[in-house]
Design a protein around this motif. Structure first.
Motif, PDB file in Angstrom:
ATOM      1  N   UNK A 185     -17.839  61.558 -77.542  1.00  0.00           N
ATOM      2  CA  UNK A 185     -18.418  62.403 -76.491  1.00  0.00           C
ATOM      3  C   UNK A 185     -19.333  61.568 -75.601  1.00  0.00           C
ATOM      4  N   UNK A 186     -18.749  60.993 -74.578  1.00  0.00           N
ATOM      5  CA  UNK A 186     -19.499  60.134 -73.670  1.00  0.00           C
ATOM      6  C   UNK A 186     -19.322  60.581 -72.227  1.00  0.00           C
ATOM      7  N   UNK A 187     -20.420  60.579 -71.479  1.00  0.00           N
ATOM      8  CA  UNK A 187     -20.348  60.797 -70.037  1.00  0.00           C
ATOM      9  C   UNK A 187     -19.863  59.506 -69.379  1.00  0.00           C
ATOM     10  N   UNK A 188     -19.527  59.588 -68.094  1.00  0.00           N
ATOM     11  CA  UNK A 188     -18.982  58.420 -67.403  1.00  0.00           C
ATOM     12  C   UNK A 188     -19.946  57.234 -67.427  1.00  0.00           C
ATOM     13  N   UNK A 189     -21.240  57.494 -67.179  1.00  0.00           N
ATOM     14  CA  UNK A 189     -22.196  56.385 -67.167  1.00  0.00           C
ATOM     15  C   UNK A 189     -22.395  55.816 -68.573  1.00  0.00           C
ATOM     16  N   UNK A 190     -22.320  56.674 -69.597  1.00  0.00           N
ATOM     17  CA  UNK A 190     -22.441  56.208 -70.974  1.00  0.00           C
ATOM     18  C   UNK A 190     -21.241  55.354 -71.372  1.00  0.00           C
ATOM     19  N   UNK A 191     -20.065  55.728 -70.889  1.00  0.00           N
ATOM     20  CA  UNK A 191     -18.863  54.941 -71.166  1.00  0.00           C
ATOM     21  C   UNK A 191     -18.965  53.561 -70.531  1.00  0.00           C
ATOM     22  N   UNK A 192     -19.525  53.486 -69.325  1.00  0.00           N
ATOM     23  CA  UNK A 192     -19.729  52.185 -68.675  1.00  0.00           C
ATOM     24  C   UNK A 192     -20.684  51.323 -69.508  1.00  0.00           C
ATOM     25  N   UNK A 193     -21.707  51.963 -70.057  1.00  0.00           N
ATOM     26  CA  UNK A 193     -22.668  51.234 -70.890  1.00  0.00           C
ATOM     27  C   UNK A 193     -21.999  50.722 -72.161  1.00  0.00           C
ATOM     28  N   UNK A 194     -21.142  51.527 -72.759  1.00  0.00           N
ATOM     29  CA  UNK A 194     -20.428  51.127 -73.974  1.00  0.00           C
ATOM     30  C   UNK A 194     -19.519  49.938 -73.685  1.00  0.00           C
ATOM     31  N   UNK A 195     -18.797  49.991 -72.587  1.00  0.00           N
ATOM     32  CA  UNK A 195     -17.904  48.876 -72.226  1.00  0.00           C
ATOM     33  C   UNK A 195     -18.690  47.579 -72.049  1.00  0.00           C
ATOM     34  N   UNK A 196     -19.831  47.678 -71.375  1.00  0.00           N
ATOM     35  CA  UNK A 196     -20.655  46.489 -71.156  1.00  0.00           C
ATOM     36  C   UNK A 196     -21.232  45.975 -72.481  1.00  0.00           C
ATOM     37  N   UNK A 197     -21.641  46.896 -73.353  1.00  0.00           N
ATOM     38  CA  UNK A 197     -22.175  46.517 -74.660  1.00  0.00           C
ATOM     39  C   UNK A 197     -21.118  45.754 -75.458  1.00  0.00           C
ATOM     40  N   UNK A 201     -21.357  41.782 -76.623  1.00  0.00           N
ATOM     41  CA  UNK A 201     -21.537  41.498 -78.049  1.00  0.00           C
ATOM     42  C   UNK A 201     -20.328  40.794 -78.652  1.00  0.00           C
ATOM     43  N   UNK A 202     -19.143  41.204 -78.243  1.00  0.00           N
ATOM     44  CA  UNK A 202     -17.924  40.684 -78.854  1.00  0.00           C
ATOM     45  C   UNK A 202     -17.283  39.606 -77.978  1.00  0.00           C
ATOM     46  N   UNK A 203     -17.837  38.416 -78.092  1.00  0.00           N
ATOM     47  CA  UNK A 203     -17.305  37.258 -77.386  1.00  0.00           C
ATOM     48  C   UNK A 203     -17.617  36.009 -78.204  1.00  0.00           C
ATOM     49  N   UNK A 204     -17.005  34.907 -77.861  1.00  0.00           N
ATOM     50  CA  UNK A 204     -17.156  33.704 -78.682  1.00  0.00           C
ATOM     51  C   UNK A 204     -18.592  33.214 -78.741  1.00  0.00           C
ATOM     52  N   UNK A 205     -19.326  33.310 -77.628  1.00  0.00           N
ATOM     53  CA  UNK A 205     -20.707  32.833 -77.624  1.00  0.00           C
ATOM     54  C   UNK A 205     -21.552  33.567 -78.659  1.00  0.00           C
ATOM     55  N   UNK A 206     -21.420  34.893 -78.707  1.00  0.00           N
ATOM     56  CA  UNK A 206     -22.216  35.673 -79.657  1.00  0.00           C
ATOM     57  C   UNK A 206     -21.715  35.503 -81.087  1.00  0.00           C
ATOM     58  N   UNK A 207     -20.419  35.342 -81.256  1.00  0.00           N
ATOM     59  CA  UNK A 207     -19.876  35.108 -82.587  1.00  0.00           C
ATOM     60  C   UNK A 207     -20.365  33.768 -83.148  1.00  0.00           C
TER      61      UNK A 207
END
Length: 462
Positions: free
Chosen positions: A351-363, A367-373
């Protein structure tokens, strides 16, 4: 259309001049002329309206990175939060730090039942957690997001978060479980780092004879001793046992599983574990080990970052090594197999609003990339959940991480923890029965029979 604009502008200007020449001011006493009024109006029209600030909004984020032992992972999370807030106008995360077991077994299930979980939350994979919530429609299908970000095929193992071809959670890292041992203490008593079962039991006996608890243990939270039970089951009953039991092809009450429980009980009776363990929490187990009261500790690879931090490891800083549990004689299946999990990570509310979904995508992107891993691997000794380049893996210098990675190389196979394969009510029964076994209130067979009864009920519901 563009070619007609100069002609229209010229016509309007000529008409303005003509009217100015034969007309009078609009109002007596006014100093403004129609020409100056028109100029002012044109200037106003040409000036862009002030840019409105983005509407502020908050996104709740439940995490389990609390306490000194989690400070490196919390620092990574904080940086991801800060970067994501900077990218999404108006975004402010509301962080809620909760103890691991409280979140998993109390708060999150209640929130899921009421359909009001946080927007982002720590989540365990497997039948009793992620897959159950996914079936109930509580989790966001992440498949389109990770496909869009180009990371869908970069994860090592998404099976514990996948249902019907869709992904409902992302593991933040991987882990294995084995023995940490006090190197100076082993050297002092002439103990060889155990590579066989006989060497392991001989090491325990030597420590005990010298007044040292062989294995630190804190069993107030039964998930702690359950780590060892799970791996003992993998040795005696074979690494496939964690999947065979929930499938109904094997039972908790089978002789091989009872044999694993019997070994655990034998170690209890021999005094291999910390006295009073049922009153000791997980951090107490670590304290027993780092203060030299115990010579070994069975724990997850995530714990290894402690031993390079003087504030936590004290005199044992950089003086600890790691081994996998040796194979047992007459054990079933691959005796080189090790416990390997990719079951802890993040889930997201459906249950996410449009702006919350944008925040989730950015999060997720941040977080999930080689630099952070790589950062998690180097700073927190957290095994990567994503495939890393050889150059990234080559940056590892921590000796314990190298030993853990080496145990993976030597393993013929990897098996997960049964807490990710059995329903949550079955897992809770394993904890309850294990504490009875530790207290001497149940035999291995009684423990196994009681768990199997709950397992049978779960299978009957399918």
């Amino acid at each position: 259309m563009k070619k007609r604009l100069p002609l229209i502008f010229t016509s309007v200007l000529s008409l303005s001049v003509l009217l100015a020449g034969c007309g009078t001011t609009a109002k007596t006493g006014s100093t403004a002329t129609p020409t100056t009024q028109a100029t002012a109006a044109a200037t106003t029209a040409a000036t862009p309206a002030p840019k409105k600030d983005a509407e502020p909004f908050t996104v709740s984020l439940r995490h389990i990175q609390i306490g000194d032992a989690q400070k490196f992972r919390k620092a990574i999370l904080d940086d991801v939060v800060k970067k994501t807030e900077g990218e999404i106008p108006g975004l402010k995360f509301e962080l809620d730090g909760v103890e691991d077991q409280v979140n998993r077994f109390t708060k999150l299930p209640a929130e899921m039942a009421a359909n009001n979980p946080p927007k982002i939350f720590d989540l365990f994979g497997g039948t009793g957690d992620a897959l159950k919530f996914a079936k109930a429609g509580r989790l966001l299908d992440l498949t389109p997001i990770i496909t869009e970000l180009g990371i869908k095929d970069k994860f090592v193992n998404l099976s514990q978060f996948s249902l019907d071809g869709k992904v409902y959670g992302l593991p933040i890292g991987g882990s294995s479980e084995g023995f940490y041992y006090n190197v100076p203490m082993f050297e002092k008593y002439g103990i060889k780092p155990p590579t066989t079962w006989d060497e392991l039991t001989a090491a325990a006996e030597t420590l005990k004879k010298n007044g040292i608890t062989p294995i630190a243990m804190g069993s107030k939270g039964a998930w702690v001793p359950n780590m060892l039970v799970n791996t003992l089951m993998g040795r005696y009953a074979g690494p496939d046992i964690v999947n065979q039991i929930p499938a109904g092809t094997k039972k908790w009450s089978d002789p091989e599983v009872v044999a694993a429980l019997t070994t655990f009980q034998d170690w209890e009776k021999k005094g291999y574990f910390t006295k009073g363990e049922l009153g000791l929490e997980y951090p107490d187990m670590l304290n027993q080990f780092v203060t030299g009261k115990a010579g070994m500790m069975f724990d997850g690879s995530w714990r290894s970052s402690v031993f390079k931090d003087p504030a936590q490891a004290k005199d044992l800083t950089n003086k600890v090594s790691y081994i996998a549990l040796p194979g047992v004689a007459n054990g079933k299946g691959d005796q080189t197999a090790i416990n390997g999990n990719y079951s802890n990570g993040y889930g997201f509310s459906s249950s996410l609003k449009d702006n919350e979904l944008k925040a989730v995508k950015a999060f997720i992107k941040n977080l999930y990339n080689e630099d952070m891993q790589v950062r998690g691997l180097l700073e927190d000794n957290l095994l990567p959940s994503m495939k890393l380049s050889d150059a990234a893996v080559g940056k590892v210098t921590d000796p314990i991480v190298k030993q853990v990675l080496e145990s993976y190389k030597k393993a013929g196979s990897v098996f997960s923890h049964f807490d990710s394969t059995v329903p949550s009510d079955v897992y809770k029964e394993t904890e309850s029965q294990l504490q009875k076994l530790i207290a001497g209130k149940a035999t291995p067979q009684e423990m196994a029979d009681a768990i199997q009864k709950v397992q049978d009920a779960a299978i009957a519901k399918k």
